[in-house]
Design a protein around this motif. Structure first.
Motif, short mmCIF file in Angstrom:
data_model
loop_
_atom_site.label_atom_id
_atom_site.label_comp_id
_atom_site.label_asym_id
_atom_site.label_seq_id
_atom_site.Cartn_x
_atom_site.Cartn_y
_atom_site.Cartn_z
N LEU A 105 0.80 -1.28 -0.04
CA LEU A 105 0.05 0.22 0.00
C LEU A 105 0.60 1.55 0.09
O LEU A 105 0.27 2.40 -0.19
CB LEU A 105 -0.90 -0.02 1.21
CG LEU A 105 -1.88 -0.90 1.22
CD1 LEU A 105 -2.80 -0.77 2.44
CD2 LEU A 105 -2.90 -1.19 -0.25
N THR B 233 -4.42 3.38 -0.66
CA THR B 233 -5.43 2.21 -1.36
C THR B 233 -5.68 2.41 -2.67
O THR B 233 -6.31 1.22 -3.14
CB THR B 233 -6.60 2.07 -0.43
OG1 THR B 233 -7.38 3.48 -0.42
CG2 THR B 233 -6.38 2.16 1.24
N THR C 244 -8.79 -2.36 0.57
CA THR C 244 -8.49 -1.70 -0.69
C THR C 244 -9.99 -1.88 -1.58
O THR C 244 -10.09 -1.21 -2.67
CB THR C 244 -7.39 -2.21 -1.54
OG1 THR C 244 -7.59 -3.56 -2.08
CG2 THR C 244 -6.02 -1.90 -0.68
#
Length: 441
Positions: A211, A222, A265
């Protein structure tokens, strides 16, 4: 999965050159010495052995394995048939695993008879100069460097440089306020060798790396697409040790990682490559090693049949059946092309369908396999059926089984149905010798 096709080309080319250079040297250790064998008959088949649940359970040798290998090796330590050990283990070097097998089986085994789940990584040269984060246990730094990676970072090295990131275990939190050291290079790819010891630490830091695009000093993003290249070895959901029931394997760790990433995400984790069983690449390379052994012994019969002995439906059986399907489809394509060629020569309008005209991409780069089928044999000493007797209706139970394979592999009930079900590896060897009408001398 396209990454697997890239791996196969380089894997074969280098291994072939090495096998040619080392012909005779390997034989001096394992019995494949390059001299003409006078044993009759010569084998037209090769054996692929899983290790955990077939040869050993944890550190304990399964008694039937000793009996099986007494039938496979003569008094000079020479194998009567080509043998390759195909394991999804990834926590040691090939030589280490070969030494372990030599010790417990009391027969000479060389690293050229062993395929680890991480073995294909040696050919991913486009990553060898990049800084890679490795997860697993055992000598992961040594394994990575042995495979050709030059800049390697471990999870422990990340923890030391960024002590505030690992916060689940209160006893491991920094006692005093600290700031990131940040003396590590930016991570450019992530390699998952096998299940780690501290899952919460590894899951947290791997997700952090994905990330932050390899820069742990920054905040999570994200929406990063695509994330850093992720390469995973060993997809086993479970494996068999000394415990009465199967234990979590690296596949279980991957399930955790995939679901955590998606929960955060909303997107799927994407793998650059998945290695180890049931990948067709693993079996394709194993078939090459079988042929290489036969060539070194100067056995004249082509190796037309492979027998894969394993205890796990979702890796050993699925993988063997998947590779057998590939071999059968290859024969069909070859026959159709022969018909089309003859039709063209005779002026017929018969033609091969367009989708049959293109061979598997492997075949344009790899030497064509001599095997035409890979027969799967399920033993009952490991993950499958830990009871002492073979179930009376094993095939029915198998068809009703829940798919434990990796997310990226399609479930087909036919692929998890073994060709044979036997009690143990000794019975498997007896069955193979009977099927092949082979009497070792």
């Amino acid at each position: 999965m396209k990454g697997l096709l890239f791996l196969s080309r380089a894997l074969f080319n280098l291994s072939y050159r090495q096998a040619r250079r080392k012909a005779g040297v390997v034989g001096s250790r394992c019995g494949f010495c390059g001299t003409v064998s006078v044993s009759k008959p010569q084998p037209g088949f090769g054996l692929l052995f899983d290790i955990d649940g077939v040869i050993v359970r944890g550190k304990r040798l399964i008694p039937a394995a000793k009996k099986a290998f007494q039938k496979l090796v003569n008094s000079q330590g020479q194998f009567a048939v080509p043998v390759v050990f195909v394991t999804n283990a990834g926590n040691c070097l090939r030589q280490t695993k070969a030494d372990q097998l030599s010790h417990i089986l009391e027969v000479p085994i060389t690293q050229d008879q062993v395929i680890m789940s991480h073995s294909p990584l040696r050919m991913l040269k486009k990553y060898h100069e990049k800084c890679v984060l490795v997860s697993g246990q055992g000598p992961v730094l040594d394994i990575a460097k042995n495979l050709g990676f030059e800049k390697v970072v471990s999870i422990d090295m990340l923890r030391e440089s960024f002590p505030l990131l690992d916060m689940v275990d209160h006893n491991r939190r920094p006692k005093l306020p600290s700031t990131p050291v940040g003396n590590l290079p930016k991570v450019e790819a992530v390699i998952l060798f096998g299940e780690p010891i501290r899952w919460e630490t590894n899951l947290q830091l791997i997700v952090d790396i994905l990330l932050t695009n390899g820069n742990l000093s920054s905040v999570h993003q994200t929406q990063i697409l695509p994330h850093l290249p992720l390469l995973a070895c060993n997809m086993d959901l479970m494996w068999m040790a000394e415990a009465p029931a199967p234990r979590f394997g690296h596949g279980t760790f991957l399930v955790c990682l995939e679901n955590i990433y998606k929960k955060i995400t909303g997107k799927e984790v994407k793998y650059e490559a998945l290695m180890g069983k049931p990948s067709e690449l693993t079996y394709h390379f194993a078939e090459y090693l079988v042929r290489a052994q036969a060539m070194e012994r100067q056995w004249k019969l082509p190796i037309t049949t492979l027998y894969a002995i394993g205890d796990n439906l979702m890796t050993d059986i699925y993988g063997a059946n998947l590779y057998s399907r590939y071999l059968e489809e290859r024969v069909t394509r070859k026959n159709l092309k022969a018909v089309a060629k003859m039709a063209t020569a005779t002026g017929s309008t018969t033609a091969v369908p367009q989708d049959e005209e293109v061979d598997n991409p492997w075949e344009s780069e790899l030497a064509a396999p001599s095997a035409t089928c890979c027969k799967s044999i399920l033993v009952c000493t490991g993950v499958y059926n830990p009871n002492t007797e073979v179930p009376p209706d094993a095939n029915h139970c198998i068809k009703e089984t829940v798919f434990h394979g990796h997310r990226d592999f399609h479930f087909d009930p036919a692929l998890v149905e073994p060709g044979y079900v036997v009690q143990d590896v000794a019975e498997a060897v007896d069955l193979i010798f009977t099927q092949e009408k082979f009497v070792p001398q």
